[in-house]
Design an enzyme around this catalytic site. Structure first.
Site, PDB file in Angstrom:
ATOM      1  N   SER A 239      -8.151  20.315 -35.322  1.00 56.14           N
ATOM      2  CA  SER A 239      -8.965  21.354 -34.677  1.00 56.14           C
ATOM      3  C   SER A 239      -8.117  22.327 -33.860  1.00 56.14           C
ATOM      4  O   SER A 239      -8.515  22.782 -32.783  1.00 56.14           O
ATOM      5  CB  SER A 239     -10.032  20.709 -33.778  1.00 56.14           C
ATOM      6  OG  SER A 239     -11.117  21.580 -33.584  1.00 56.14           O
TER       7      SER A 239
ATOM      8  N   SER B 290     -16.268  23.721 -32.440  1.00 54.59           N
ATOM      9  CA  SER B 290     -15.239  23.767 -33.485  1.00 54.59           C
ATOM     10  C   SER B 290     -15.729  23.536 -34.903  1.00 54.59           C
ATOM     11  O   SER B 290     -14.927  23.647 -35.844  1.00 54.59           O
ATOM     12  CB  SER B 290     -14.131  22.763 -33.169  1.00 54.59           C
ATOM     13  OG  SER B 290     -13.293  23.269 -32.157  1.00 54.59           O
TER      14      SER B 290
ATOM     15  N   LYS C 140     -14.923  26.101 -37.511  1.00 56.91           N
ATOM     16  CA  LYS C 140     -13.710  26.127 -38.329  1.00 56.91           C
ATOM     17  C   LYS C 140     -13.975  25.836 -39.797  1.00 56.91           C
ATOM     18  O   LYS C 140     -13.098  26.061 -40.641  1.00 56.91           O
ATOM     19  CB  LYS C 140     -12.685  25.173 -37.740  1.00 56.91           C
ATOM     20  CG  LYS C 140     -12.198  25.617 -36.355  1.00 56.91           C
ATOM     21  CD  LYS C 140     -11.216  24.645 -35.745  1.00 56.91           C
ATOM     22  CE  LYS C 140     -10.646  25.219 -34.437  1.00 56.91           C
ATOM     23  NZ  LYS C 140     -11.135  24.546 -33.253  1.00 56.91           N
TER      24      LYS C 140
END
Length: 368
Positions: A111, A56, A59
């Site tokens: 997230s 993640s 991102k």
């Protein structure tokens, strides 16, 4: 006896330095990097160019593209596809609308994979087109070892690969944007959708929420393939650092250890401030200047030698650029700053507003 005592003292000093270096290098993460924010100088690295799954922390790229390309106050309709994303979720409702800025908060604090897909569909028109934007931005930033296939970091059907060095590049870039900087430094964000659904998102990044007093932003990540991934920015006494770790065991402590090493041993110094350069007339009889400060991150103990070298070009480029000011530490090039030549106007040639303003700012005599 004195000689013997001297040897003991020397040995103790060497041991102290060795322990400091070992504590920094013995991080649990398979790969990691410590970088100074302003100059990009690498202060520590461990297999920093090795490609890995990044989960993640992907991102960060998704968020900065959204910040740069989207209407932050615009409403984004949540598609069925967005609500079907697996893993971390904001539990967005199909057909409801959420402001883009709120989706970015949910993306970075919680997230949300549903948020990542909603952002991609809004900004790119589709996930595929948004992924193209991600890879184009990676190329623009010099992230030569990065490949993006989705906006979230999930790696079950598609995947994203990058390196500690590349992720430090995108984090440094993103932290220069005030909106991104505000988002990732936020501890709690409250909002509601157009349909009236309330949301409260707390930041998952423990260092940012109070575990480390100097942390100012970052992003967590985890998948079974990537394991723990973490990016953090921290600031102390005017020095800002970025740490990235991949495939980590004890990443919170890894980051604090690297930050502490950086803050204890390095500082920012302005070598030459922006403005006119003091140039020998035999080198150039024109007034030369730089538009930005020449800054370096150097060791506090004075063990590093900082030097500059002026290289002038015979072929003048656009904007009166005539050369480069090369900044070195121990003969290693740290930065190359464009050097410009002031345009001398004839007595009967009127000054434009820019020339007048520049002359006034530089204290260049008559500005009439």
């Amino acid at each position: 006896m004195r000689k013997f005592k001297g040897l003991i003292i020397t040995f103790l000093v060497l041991c102290l330095f060795s322990q400091a270096n070992i504590s920094a290098k013995a991080i649990s993460s398979e790969c990691g990097i410590l970088v100074e924010q302003v100059t990009g100088r690498v202060l520590f690295e461990k297999c920093a160019d090795q490609q890995k799954y990044i989960a993640s922390i992907t991102k960060i790229m998704t968020a900065i593209i959204a910040v740069e390309e989207g209407d932050l106050d615009g409403w984004v309709e949540i598609s069925e596809n967005a609500t079907l994303q697996v893993g971390s979720s904001l539990y967005l409702k199909q057909g409801d609308k959420v402001k883009l800025i709120d989706l970015i908060y949910g993306l970075m604090l919680r997230s949300g994979n549903d948020s990542a897909m909603a952002i991609a569909e809004e900004i790119g028109g589709s996930e595929e087109e948004f992924v193209k934007m991600m890879n184009e931005k990676a190329k623009e930033l010099g992230m030569t070892n990065s490949v993006f296939q989705n906006p979230s970091g999930l790696d079950e059907t598609t995947y994203n690969l990058s390196t500690a060095a590349d992720m430090a590049k995108v984090m440094r870039y993103a932290m220069n944007h005030p909106v991104f900087r505000e988002v990732v430094g936020t501890k709690v964000h409250k909002t509601q959708s157009e349909g009236g659904v309330p949301y409260v998102w707390q930041n998952k990044h423990k260092l940012v929420t109070g575990y480390y007093e100097y942390a100012i932003g970052g992003k967590t990540g985890f998948t079974k393939q990537a394991r723990r991934t973490l990016v953090t920015s921290a600031q102390k006494d005017g020095l800002e650092l970025v740490v990235v770790t991949l495939t980590a065991g004890d990443d919170w402590n890894d980051h604090m250890s690297l930050f502490n090493m950086g803050f204890d041993n390095y500082e920012l110094k302005t070598v030459i401030p922006a403005g006119f350069l003091n140039v020998d007339p035999t080198v150039s009889d024109s007034k030369l200047f730089i538009k930005q400060d020449a800054i370096v991150a150097v060791k506090k103990d004075g063990s590093e030698t900082v030097s500059t070298e002026l290289k002038l070009s015979q072929d003048n480029t656009t904007d009166n650029e005539v050369g480069t000011l090369i900044v070195k530490i121990n003969d290693e090039v740290m930065d190359e700053i464009p050097v410009y030549q002031q345009v001398e106007l004839k007595d009967d040639q009127p000054r434009g507003w820019f020339q007048w303003l520049f002359g006034w700012l530089m204290g260049d005599g008559d500005t009439q």
